[in-house]
Design a protein around this motif. Structure first.
Motif, PDB file in Angstrom:
ATOM      1  N   PRO A 113      47.987  16.175  33.633  1.00  0.00           N
ATOM      2  CA  PRO A 113      48.695  17.453  33.759  1.00  0.00           C
ATOM      3  C   PRO A 113      49.901  17.385  34.700  1.00  0.00           C
ATOM      4  CG  PRO A 113      46.323  17.757  34.039  1.00  0.00           C
ATOM      5  CD  PRO A 113      46.587  16.285  34.042  1.00  0.00           C
ATOM      6  N   SER A 114      50.762  18.390  34.620  1.00  0.00           N
ATOM      7  CA  SER A 114      52.007  18.420  35.393  1.00  0.00           C
ATOM      8  C   SER A 114      51.741  18.407  36.895  1.00  0.00           C
ATOM      9  CB  SER A 114      52.850  19.635  35.003  1.00  0.00           C
ATOM     10  OG  SER A 114      52.147  20.823  35.247  1.00  0.00           O
ATOM     11  N   HIS A 115      52.519  17.560  37.573  1.00  0.00           N
ATOM     12  CA  HIS A 115      52.377  17.358  39.011  1.00  0.00           C
ATOM     13  C   HIS A 115      53.627  16.670  39.534  1.00  0.00           C
ATOM     14  CE1 HIS A 115      51.240  13.484  37.282  1.00  0.00           C
ATOM     15  NE2 HIS A 115      51.517  12.933  38.456  1.00  0.00           N
ATOM     16  N   LEU A 116      53.665  16.460  40.828  1.00  0.00           N
ATOM     17  CA  LEU A 116      54.681  15.615  41.432  1.00  0.00           C
ATOM     18  C   LEU A 116      54.058  14.883  42.600  1.00  0.00           C
ATOM     19  CD1 LEU A 116      55.649  16.976  44.363  1.00  0.00           C
ATOM     20  CD2 LEU A 116      56.980  18.429  42.873  1.00  0.00           C
TER      21      LEU A 116
ATOM     22  N   ALA B  61      60.782   4.969  35.459  1.00  0.00           N
ATOM     23  CA  ALA B  61      60.570   5.079  36.905  1.00  0.00           C
ATOM     24  C   ALA B  61      60.714   6.544  37.293  1.00  0.00           C
ATOM     25  CB  ALA B  61      61.584   4.222  37.659  1.00  0.00           C
ATOM     26  N   MET B  62      59.614   7.148  37.709  1.00  0.00           N
ATOM     27  CA  MET B  62      59.596   8.559  38.093  1.00  0.00           C
ATOM     28  C   MET B  62      59.672   8.641  39.610  1.00  0.00           C
ATOM     29  SD  MET B  62      59.500  11.530  36.646  1.00  0.00           S
ATOM     30  CE  MET B  62      59.052  10.938  35.003  1.00  0.00           C
ATOM     31  N   PRO B  63      60.804   9.125  40.146  1.00  0.00           N
ATOM     32  CA  PRO B  63      60.942   9.163  41.606  1.00  0.00           C
ATOM     33  C   PRO B  63      60.132  10.289  42.257  1.00  0.00           C
ATOM     34  CG  PRO B  63      63.041   9.695  40.516  1.00  0.00           C
ATOM     35  CD  PRO B  63      62.005   9.530  39.451  1.00  0.00           C
ATOM     36  N   PRO B  64      59.895  10.169  43.560  1.00  0.00           N
ATOM     37  CA  PRO B  64      59.216  11.251  44.282  1.00  0.00           C
ATOM     38  C   PRO B  64      59.958  12.567  44.086  1.00  0.00           C
ATOM     39  CG  PRO B  64      59.490   9.332  45.705  1.00  0.00           C
ATOM     40  CD  PRO B  64      60.268   9.062  44.455  1.00  0.00           C
ATOM     41  N   GLY B  65      59.192  13.652  44.003  1.00  0.00           N
ATOM     42  CA  GLY B  65      59.777  14.982  43.905  1.00  0.00           C
ATOM     43  C   GLY B  65      60.090  15.460  42.503  1.00  0.00           C
ATOM     44  N   VAL B  66      59.961  14.595  41.489  1.00  0.00           N
ATOM     45  CA  VAL B  66      60.232  15.001  40.107  1.00  0.00           C
ATOM     46  C   VAL B  66      58.916  15.426  39.455  1.00  0.00           C
ATOM     47  CG1 VAL B  66      61.080  14.276  37.847  1.00  0.00           C
ATOM     48  CG2 VAL B  66      62.231  13.477  39.922  1.00  0.00           C
ATOM     49  N   LYS B  67      58.881  16.652  38.949  1.00  0.00           N
ATOM     50  CA  LYS B  67      57.703  17.158  38.247  1.00  0.00           C
ATOM     51  C   LYS B  67      57.539  16.360  36.954  1.00  0.00           C
ATOM     52  CE  LYS B  67      58.885  21.836  39.705  1.00  0.00           C
ATOM     53  NZ  LYS B  67      59.241  23.190  39.210  1.00  0.00           N
ATOM     54  N   HIS B  68      56.295  15.998  36.619  1.00  0.00           N
ATOM     55  CA  HIS B  68      56.079  15.264  35.380  1.00  0.00           C
ATOM     56  C   HIS B  68      54.633  15.398  34.904  1.00  0.00           C
ATOM     57  CE1 HIS B  68      55.140  12.449  38.650  1.00  0.00           C
ATOM     58  NE2 HIS B  68      54.352  11.803  37.814  1.00  0.00           N
ATOM     59  N   GLU B  69      54.459  15.157  33.616  1.00  0.00           N
ATOM     60  CA  GLU B  69      53.133  15.067  33.007  1.00  0.00           C
ATOM     61  C   GLU B  69      53.192  13.998  31.938  1.00  0.00           C
ATOM     62  OE1 GLU B  69      51.849  18.670  31.079  1.00  0.00           O
ATOM     63  OE2 GLU B  69      53.373  18.538  29.536  1.00  0.00           O
ATOM     64  N   VAL B  70      52.033  13.453  31.597  1.00  0.00           N
ATOM     65  CA  VAL B  70      51.935  12.430  30.557  1.00  0.00           C
ATOM     66  C   VAL B  70      51.014  12.983  29.475  1.00  0.00           C
ATOM     67  CG1 VAL B  70      51.304  10.052  30.028  1.00  0.00           C
ATOM     68  CG2 VAL B  70      52.194  10.625  32.306  1.00  0.00           C
TER      69      VAL B  70
END
Length: 151
Positions: A49-52, A89-98
């Motif tokens: 689920p979406s997180h950062l 590469a997902m940097p710190p602070g970027v909201k994301h989900e898989v």
């Protein structure tokens, strides 16, 4: 100072997995100092689920199947199709989900948390894109730090 042993895994799709949420399992394959490398097995319709993360990069490599990495940062948002051999590469602070959008096929991805020291999982909502997964039980089970989730 002694040399460390070589780490090998014959088939990363057949490691010991631990359930993270229904249809989503994680197998840690290597830990060295502040870095953790793991593989996720994701059933159709499942994912993370979406997180950062406030201090951690997520480095993704597609292994098998197709996954969507949905992301939203201060400067851009979108969906990256993670297929075998691709990298994100997902940097710190970027909201994301898989998310595994398949109705029939499981998918695998390799992830490196760099650094894993200071790892946090901060649940967030997207502002510009639709969230695919809503799983508050999973979110509640993750280590996190107090943070403004609107960032």
């Amino acid at each position: 100072m002694g040399q460390r042993p070589v780490a090998t895994v014959e088939d990363i799709t057949h490691v010991e997995f631990e359930s993270r949420r229904p249809g989503c399992e994680k197998g840690v394959i290597h830990v060295e100092g502040p870095v953790q490398t793991a593989v996720f097995r994701v059933a159709p319709g499942s994912g993370v689920p979406s997180h950062l993360h406030s201090r951690v990069y997520d480095l993704f490599v597609g292994i098998k199947g197709l996954l969507e990495i949905r992301y939203e940062g201060q400067q851009e948002h979108g969906t990256f199709k993670l297929k075998p051999g691709s990298f994100c590469a997902m940097p710190p602070g970027v909201k994301h989900e898989v998310f595994n959008p398949s109705a029939t096929d499981e998918a695998f991805f390799l992830i490196i948390h760099a650094p894993h020291d200071g790892y946090d999982f901060v649940p967030v909502d997207f502002r510009h894109i639709a969230t695919a997964l809503h799983d508050r039980e999973y979110v509640a089970s993750q280590p996190s730090v107090p943070r403004d989730a609107s960032r």
